[in-house]
Design a protein around this motif. Structure first.
Motif, mmCIF file in Angstrom:
data_model
loop_
_atom_site.group_PDB
_atom_site.id
_atom_site.type_symbol
_atom_site.label_atom_id
_atom_site.label_comp_id
_atom_site.label_asym_id
_atom_site.label_seq_id
_atom_site.Cartn_x
_atom_site.Cartn_y
_atom_site.Cartn_z
ATOM 1 N N HIS A 148 0.801 -1.229 0.000
ATOM 2 C CA HIS A 148 0.000 0.000 0.000
ATOM 3 C C HIS A 148 0.833 1.278 0.000
ATOM 4 C CE1 HIS A 148 -3.355 -2.697 0.783
ATOM 5 N NE2 HIS A 148 -2.662 -3.198 1.780
ATOM 6 N N ALA A 149 2.118 1.203 -0.350
ATOM 7 C CA ALA A 149 2.941 2.417 -0.407
ATOM 8 C C ALA A 149 2.354 3.351 -1.461
ATOM 9 C CB ALA A 149 4.388 2.073 -0.742
ATOM 10 N N PRO A 150 2.322 4.644 -1.184
ATOM 11 C CA PRO A 150 1.774 5.591 -2.156
ATOM 12 C C PRO A 150 2.478 5.481 -3.513
ATOM 13 C CG PRO A 150 2.204 6.675 -0.058
ATOM 14 C CD PRO A 150 2.795 5.292 0.032
ATOM 15 N N GLY A 151 1.696 5.536 -4.579
ATOM 16 C CA GLY A 151 2.240 5.494 -5.930
ATOM 17 C C GLY A 151 2.571 4.101 -6.428
#
Length: 176
Positions: A148-151
């Motif tokens: 779920h890390a951004p980007g």
């Protein structure tokens, strides 16, 4: 199965394979794995202990959290998935289970690559292709980010490529 390599036995469970993938980019605790995998904390802890016992994960950090101690583990680099000769059928069954599960979560409009082949190539070609596939696998793992890390987008990757035993084709039926 009692004489099977304990590392291979640990790898031959879909949940443990997923855990190794999730912990590749960085350490995670049993609680974090339980949330990500939608399983109980006890089950995640049990599988994490098994992975730790056979040396597939290592303790990365211990920290105080909510008055207790949280142990976070990471996947040991270079884990032995690529050349499991003697346990290939058991590992393939686990990978097939994982592939079925991931295929059910495939993004409908998502681009992908699907290959299934039984081919004959010269040994030099096979050596080169195997090296390149290994390099691609390493590149993907090195690019991996925490869940779920951004980007980022989640990917499913399942691959086995190996030489087959040489079999003699059956004789054609005789016609009278």
């Amino acid at each position: 199965m009692t004489d099977t390599d304990p590392v291979l036995r640990a790898l031959a469970h879909p949940l443990r394979l997923r855990m190794l993938s999730l912990m590749w980019p960085g350490p995670m605790s049993a609680a974090e794995l339980a949330r990500e995998l939608d399983v109980s904390h006890a089950l995640a802890s049990q599988h994490l202990r098994r992975l730790n016992t056979v040396g597939l994960v290592e303790l990365a950090e211990e920290r105080t959290r909510r008055g207790g101690r949280e142990r976070r583990y990471r996947t040991v680099r270079g884990t032995p998935l690529s050349d499991q000769h003697h346990g290939a059928p058991m590992l393939a069954e686990t990978m097939a289970h994982t592939l079925r599960e991931r295929a059910g979560r495939r993004l409908a409009a998502g681009e992908g690559v699907t290959v299934d082949a039984e081919l004959w190539v010269d040994p030099e070609t096979w050596h080169d292709i195997r090296r390149r596939l290994t390099e691609l696998a390493v590149e993907l793992h090195e690019a991996a980010q925490p869940p779920h890390a951004p980007g980022t987008i989640p990917l499913g990757v399942t691959m086995m490529a190996f030489p087959l035993q040489h079999t003699t084709p059956p004789d054609p039926p005789e016609h009278h």
